[in-house]
Design a protein around this motif. Structure first.
Motif, PDB file in Angstrom:
ATOM      1  N   TYR A 394       0.769  -1.207  -0.076  1.00  0.00           N
ATOM      2  CA  TYR A 394      -0.049   0.110  -0.073  1.00  0.00           C
ATOM      3  C   TYR A 394       0.896   1.182   0.044  1.00  0.00           C
ATOM      4  CZ  TYR A 394      -3.583   3.135   1.021  1.00  0.00           C
ATOM      5  OH  TYR A 394      -4.340   4.386   0.999  1.00  0.00           O
ATOM      6  N   ASP A 395       1.918   1.369   0.951  1.00  0.00           N
ATOM      7  CA  ASP A 395       2.799   2.679   1.174  1.00  0.00           C
ATOM      8  C   ASP A 395       3.527   2.815  -0.177  1.00  0.00           C
ATOM      9  OD1 ASP A 395       1.462   3.575   3.591  1.00  0.00           O
ATOM     10  OD2 ASP A 395       3.243   2.724   4.506  1.00  0.00           O
ATOM     11  N   VAL A 396       3.988   1.472  -0.967  1.00  0.00           N
ATOM     12  CA  VAL A 396       4.776   1.639  -2.250  1.00  0.00           C
ATOM     13  C   VAL A 396       3.684   2.374  -3.291  1.00  0.00           C
ATOM     14  CG1 VAL A 396       6.104   0.624  -3.895  1.00  0.00           C
ATOM     15  CG2 VAL A 396       6.051  -0.400  -1.470  1.00  0.00           C
ATOM     16  N   ALA A 397       2.582   1.901  -3.282  1.00  0.00           N
ATOM     17  CA  ALA A 397       1.709   2.566  -4.300  1.00  0.00           C
ATOM     18  C   ALA A 397       1.298   3.984  -3.948  1.00  0.00           C
ATOM     19  CB  ALA A 397       0.286   1.704  -4.291  1.00  0.00           C
ATOM     20  N   SER A 398       1.118   4.427  -2.757  1.00  0.00           N
ATOM     21  CA  SER A 398       0.998   5.715  -2.254  1.00  0.00           C
ATOM     22  C   SER A 398       2.205   6.411  -2.722  1.00  0.00           C
ATOM     23  CB  SER A 398       0.852   5.617  -0.769  1.00  0.00           C
ATOM     24  OG  SER A 398       0.827   7.176  -0.344  1.00  0.00           O
ATOM     25  N   LEU A 399       3.522   5.971  -2.560  1.00  0.00           N
ATOM     26  CA  LEU A 399       4.544   6.877  -3.087  1.00  0.00           C
ATOM     27  C   LEU A 399       4.719   6.719  -4.377  1.00  0.00           C
ATOM     28  CD1 LEU A 399       7.427   8.089  -2.415  1.00  0.00           C
ATOM     29  CD2 LEU A 399       8.273   5.806  -2.369  1.00  0.00           C
ATOM     30  N   ALA A 400       4.580   5.605  -5.225  1.00  0.00           N
ATOM     31  CA  ALA A 400       5.028   5.631  -6.728  1.00  0.00           C
ATOM     32  C   ALA A 400       3.955   5.989  -7.509  1.00  0.00           C
ATOM     33  CB  ALA A 400       5.130   4.135  -7.175  1.00  0.00           C
ATOM     34  N   MET A 401       2.498   6.414  -7.024  1.00  0.00           N
ATOM     35  CA  MET A 401       1.405   6.957  -7.633  1.00  0.00           C
ATOM     36  C   MET A 401       1.081   8.165  -6.910  1.00  0.00           C
ATOM     37  SD  MET A 401      -0.887   3.788  -9.302  1.00  0.00           S
ATOM     38  CE  MET A 401      -0.189   2.590 -10.504  1.00  0.00           C
ATOM     39  N   ILE A 411       9.536   6.806 -13.944  1.00  0.00           N
ATOM     40  CA  ILE A 411       9.667   6.966 -12.693  1.00  0.00           C
ATOM     41  C   ILE A 411       8.844   6.126 -11.477  1.00  0.00           C
ATOM     42  CG2 ILE A 411       9.571   8.795 -10.739  1.00  0.00           C
ATOM     43  CD1 ILE A 411      10.316  10.867 -12.737  1.00  0.00           C
ATOM     44  N   GLU A 412       7.530   5.774 -11.853  1.00  0.00           N
ATOM     45  CA  GLU A 412       6.978   4.919 -11.192  1.00  0.00           C
ATOM     46  C   GLU A 412       7.527   3.461 -11.029  1.00  0.00           C
ATOM     47  OE1 GLU A 412       2.829   1.954 -11.142  1.00  0.00           O
ATOM     48  OE2 GLU A 412       3.047   3.591 -12.641  1.00  0.00           O
ATOM     49  N   GLN A 413       7.888   3.066 -12.323  1.00  0.00           N
ATOM     50  CA  GLN A 413       8.741   1.677 -12.300  1.00  0.00           C
ATOM     51  C   GLN A 413       9.966   1.674 -11.799  1.00  0.00           C
ATOM     52  OE1 GLN A 413       7.121  -1.061 -13.791  1.00  0.00           O
ATOM     53  NE2 GLN A 413       8.624  -1.810 -12.455  1.00  0.00           N
ATOM     54  N   ARG A 414      10.714   2.809 -11.585  1.00  0.00           N
ATOM     55  CA  ARG A 414      12.073   2.941 -10.966  1.00  0.00           C
ATOM     56  C   ARG A 414      11.920   2.825  -9.434  1.00  0.00           C
ATOM     57  NH1 ARG A 414      15.931   7.712 -13.294  1.00  0.00           N
ATOM     58  NH2 ARG A 414      17.256   6.883 -11.567  1.00  0.00           N
ATOM     59  N   THR A 415      10.756   3.455  -8.979  1.00  0.00           N
ATOM     60  CA  THR A 415      10.618   3.582  -7.562  1.00  0.00           C
ATOM     61  C   THR A 415      10.250   2.320  -7.235  1.00  0.00           C
ATOM     62  OG1 THR A 415       9.580   5.724  -7.840  1.00  0.00           O
ATOM     63  CG2 THR A 415       9.145   4.480  -5.856  1.00  0.00           C
ATOM     64  N   VAL A 416       9.432   1.657  -7.902  1.00  0.00           N
ATOM     65  CA  VAL A 416       8.871   0.062  -7.378  1.00  0.00           C
ATOM     66  C   VAL A 416      10.003  -0.989  -8.006  1.00  0.00           C
ATOM     67  CG1 VAL A 416       7.359  -1.857  -8.150  1.00  0.00           C
ATOM     68  CG2 VAL A 416       6.582   0.445  -8.233  1.00  0.00           C
ATOM     69  N   ARG A 471      -5.096  13.005 -13.206  1.00  0.00           N
ATOM     70  CA  ARG A 471      -4.035  12.377 -12.855  1.00  0.00           C
ATOM     71  C   ARG A 471      -4.477  10.960 -12.181  1.00  0.00           C
ATOM     72  NH1 ARG A 471      -2.225  15.419  -8.800  1.00  0.00           N
ATOM     73  NH2 ARG A 471      -0.968  16.672 -10.670  1.00  0.00           N
ATOM     74  N   ILE A 472      -5.342  11.062 -11.269  1.00  0.00           N
ATOM     75  CA  ILE A 472      -5.735   9.947 -10.567  1.00  0.00           C
ATOM     76  C   ILE A 472      -6.393   8.694 -11.374  1.00  0.00           C
ATOM     77  CG2 ILE A 472      -7.153   9.275  -8.452  1.00  0.00           C
ATOM     78  CD1 ILE A 472      -4.892  11.116  -7.704  1.00  0.00           C
ATOM     79  N   ARG A 473      -7.249   9.383 -12.274  1.00  0.00           N
ATOM     80  CA  ARG A 473      -7.854   8.493 -13.241  1.00  0.00           C
ATOM     81  C   ARG A 473      -6.792   7.733 -14.101  1.00  0.00           C
ATOM     82  NH1 ARG A 473     -12.055  12.286 -13.771  1.00  0.00           N
ATOM     83  NH2 ARG A 473     -10.676  13.403 -15.709  1.00  0.00           N
ATOM     84  N   ASP A 474      -5.611   8.192 -14.400  1.00  0.00           N
ATOM     85  CA  ASP A 474      -4.473   7.835 -15.221  1.00  0.00           C
ATOM     86  C   ASP A 474      -3.885   6.551 -14.328  1.00  0.00           C
ATOM     87  OD1 ASP A 474      -2.480   7.424 -17.408  1.00  0.00           O
ATOM     88  OD2 ASP A 474      -1.168   8.167 -15.780  1.00  0.00           O
ATOM     89  N   TYR A 475      -3.513   7.038 -12.958  1.00  0.00           N
ATOM     90  CA  TYR A 475      -3.184   6.164 -12.037  1.00  0.00           C
ATOM     91  C   TYR A 475      -3.876   4.786 -11.935  1.00  0.00           C
ATOM     92  CZ  TYR A 475       0.172   9.504 -10.304  1.00  0.00           C
ATOM     93  OH  TYR A 475       1.261  10.492 -10.284  1.00  0.00           O
ATOM     94  N   LEU A 476      -5.242   4.747 -11.894  1.00  0.00           N
ATOM     95  CA  LEU A 476      -6.047   3.979 -11.955  1.00  0.00           C
ATOM     96  C   LEU A 476      -6.231   2.783 -12.925  1.00  0.00           C
ATOM     97  CD1 LEU A 476      -8.174   2.609  -9.977  1.00  0.00           C
ATOM     98  CD2 LEU A 476     -10.136   4.187 -10.985  1.00  0.00           C
ATOM     99  N   ARG A 477      -6.118   3.432 -14.118  1.00  0.00           N
ATOM    100  CA  ARG A 477      -5.912   2.799 -15.405  1.00  0.00           C
ATOM    101  C   ARG A 477      -4.669   2.057 -15.373  1.00  0.00           C
ATOM    102  NH1 ARG A 477      -8.448   7.331 -17.718  1.00  0.00           N
ATOM    103  NH2 ARG A 477      -6.727   8.403 -18.284  1.00  0.00           N
ATOM    104  N   ARG A 478      -3.450   2.492 -14.979  1.00  0.00           N
ATOM    105  CA  ARG A 478      -2.055   1.637 -14.861  1.00  0.00           C
ATOM    106  C   ARG A 478      -2.311   0.547 -13.788  1.00  0.00           C
ATOM    107  NH1 ARG A 478       2.417   6.399 -13.444  1.00  0.00           N
ATOM    108  NH2 ARG A 478       1.878   7.851 -14.731  1.00  0.00           N
TER     109      ARG A 478
END
Length: 503
Positions: A394-401, A411-416, A471-478
């Protein structure tokens, strides 16, 4: 409502100026401060300190409005300084634009008795009278504004007990909750942070006779912050040291971790910082955390679980708030039933073996970057009170998105990947299980945020949150692109929940 009265003895001009600061910290648009007192009673000192505190400018020129009748200041909260001494009737206050001033700011009124009948009932009256070598301030009023002033004065008393009674107070930051923060400064010491965390107002029951905050396990008092902060500090996480606390009133005097935000100077994400934060999470998730944590001797906080009820009621914010906004009608019972069916199927896939202490809002607004330090100490974490025991992902998702800033897929992928590498290095890590949990938690969190940001606009009058929705819709699609969420994705698409909207 009953008129309440407070009295404060002000020994000198410095004490009068501090009262001005205390009033400034409580001020909101629409407030009226009616300032009474004879010549030389200290009205000008009080007014000048209040306006300078709002402007965060100790040298700001604050002339008397005796001849201009009103002086306006474009401060954090616009403030209009009225002098009614030369008014011949109460009705003349309308010609000064008094009502218009209150629509977007606050008013400080000297000689208010000249137009008392025209002032709002909720005005706060402050009378200064000479008493011995000093003066007595008598404050009276009713309603929310007076309650804010009362709390601000209690914060000054708290500072006094902590040895910081003569500190200057300046607004620092507020958030979407009722919490607020100030920077307090005292000669000879590094600045500190004054945290104002009133006890949570639970609200009406929404399900099974329980309020939303109870089901979602939102922290109800500052005790949670103190207990979790101390546990994190003991395990090497850079959270603020607590210099003084008043658990009953919800006041904390904290170490100031720094002023540099987690983003770059343009407000853009920095890949290296996100990777460093991911590695900090990996370190934290490799530790064993107690469910019961001690705040002060004999006072404990039991860290709640991020259970299914909490996950679902958060996800329900999408159908409660977002769906009505984009469709123009409340969500149907059929949509709700289908939504719950798909979400329960997704949550069935979570593996509780990788549950840990999750901070819940581990994203850029709550992280301080300290580039002069090394290792995990480069990251100062400032918002911990809502921590739960739940999926590490959960916290990883909070950070990367990050909800407040656009994080590119790269950057999301590099973070994960940074998180995954650190967990592998520690040994015994199920990467496939984590990536599936990451997708589930990212979808749950971003569904929740779509609802929260609409609620902040519709219920709380904060429309600026709507700009984040694309932005949040884009994150949700990802998130929904993960194969494990194919059925949930089909449901969202069938009901138009992923479509771009023009609001």
């Amino acid at each position: 409502m009953t008129v309440a009265v407070l009295e404060r003895f002000l020994a000198d001009e410095a004490a009068t100026a501090r009262l001005g600061e205390d009033l400034a910290m409580a001020l909101r648009p629409g407030d009226v401060l009616a300032l009474k007192g004879d010549l030389g009673a200290g009205k000008s000192t009080l007014a000048r300190a209040l306006i300078r505190a709002l402007a965060d400018d100790a040298g700001l020129d604050v002339p008397s409005p005796t001849f201009t009748l009103v002086q306006s200041y474009d401060t954090r909260i616009p403030v209009h300084h009225f002098d009614l001494y030369r008014l011949s009737s109460a009705g003349e206050i309308d010609e000064l634009g008094f009502d218009e001033a209150l629509l977007q700011g606050a008013a400080l009124v000297e000689w208010p008795e000249r137009a008392e009948a025209a002032l709002p009932r909720t005005s706060i009256w402050i009378e200064l009278v000479h008493q011995g070598e000093g003066r007595m301030a008598r404050l009276s009023g009713e309603g929310a504004a007076f309650e804010r002033v009362t709390r601000s004065l209690a914060m000054r008393d708290f500072l006094e007990t902590a040895g910081w009674g003569e500190a200057t107070r300046r607004h620092f930051v507020g958030d979407a909750s009722a919490r607020s923060y100030e920077i307090v400064s005292l000669s000879g010491f590094a600045p500190r942070v004054l945290m104002n965390s009133p006890r949570l107002v639970l609200g009406p029951p929404v399900r099974d006779g329980k309020p939303y905050a109870v089901i979602a396990h939102t922290a109800q008092s500052v005790t949670a912050f103190v207990a979790i902060d101390k546990a994190l500090l003991a395990q090497g996480v850079s959270v603020p040291e607590i210099h003084a606390e008043d658990l009953e009133q919800g006041f904390l005097l904290l170490e100031h971790l720094g002023s540099e935000g987690f983003l770059d100077g343009s407000g853009e994400p920095v890949a290296e910082r996100y990777a460093a934060a991911a590695e900090l999470l990996a370190m934290m998730h490799g530790k064993t955390w107690p469910q019961r944590m001690e705040a002060v001797p004999g006072v404990f906080h039991d860290v709640p679980p991020f259970d299914r009820d909490a996950m679902l009621i958060e996800a329900d914010l999408l159908v409660d708030w977002y769906v009505p906004m984009v469709t123009g009608a409340p969500a149907s019972e059929a949509l709700r039933a289908g939504y719950h069916r798909e979400w329960n199927a997704a949550l069935d896939r979570l593996d509780e073996r990788d549950y840990t202490l999750m901070l819940r809002d581990f994203h850029s607004p709550n992280i301080i970057w300290r580039g002069d330090r090394t290792g995990h100490d480069r990251l100062g974490i400032v918002d911990v009170q809502d921590a739960l025991i739940g999926p590490a992902a959960y916290d990883v998702a909070s950070l990367a998105m990050d909800a407040r800033v656009t994080v590119s897929p790269e950057i999301e992928q590099r973070t994960v990947d940074a998180y995954v590498a650190a967990r592998h290095a520690a040994g015994g890590f199920d990467e496939a299980g984590f990536r599936e949990a990451y997708a589930i938690m990212a979808a749950q969190r971003n569904s929740k945020i779509l609802g929260i940001f609409v609620r902040l606009e519709k219920r709380d009058g904060k429309p600026y949150y709507l700009k984040h929705l694309p932005r949040i819709r884009d994150y949700l699609r990802r998130a929904l692109a993960h194969p494990a969420l194919s059925q949930l994705k089909e449901f969202y698409m069938a009901h138009g929940l992923l479509e771009e909207r023009t609001l």
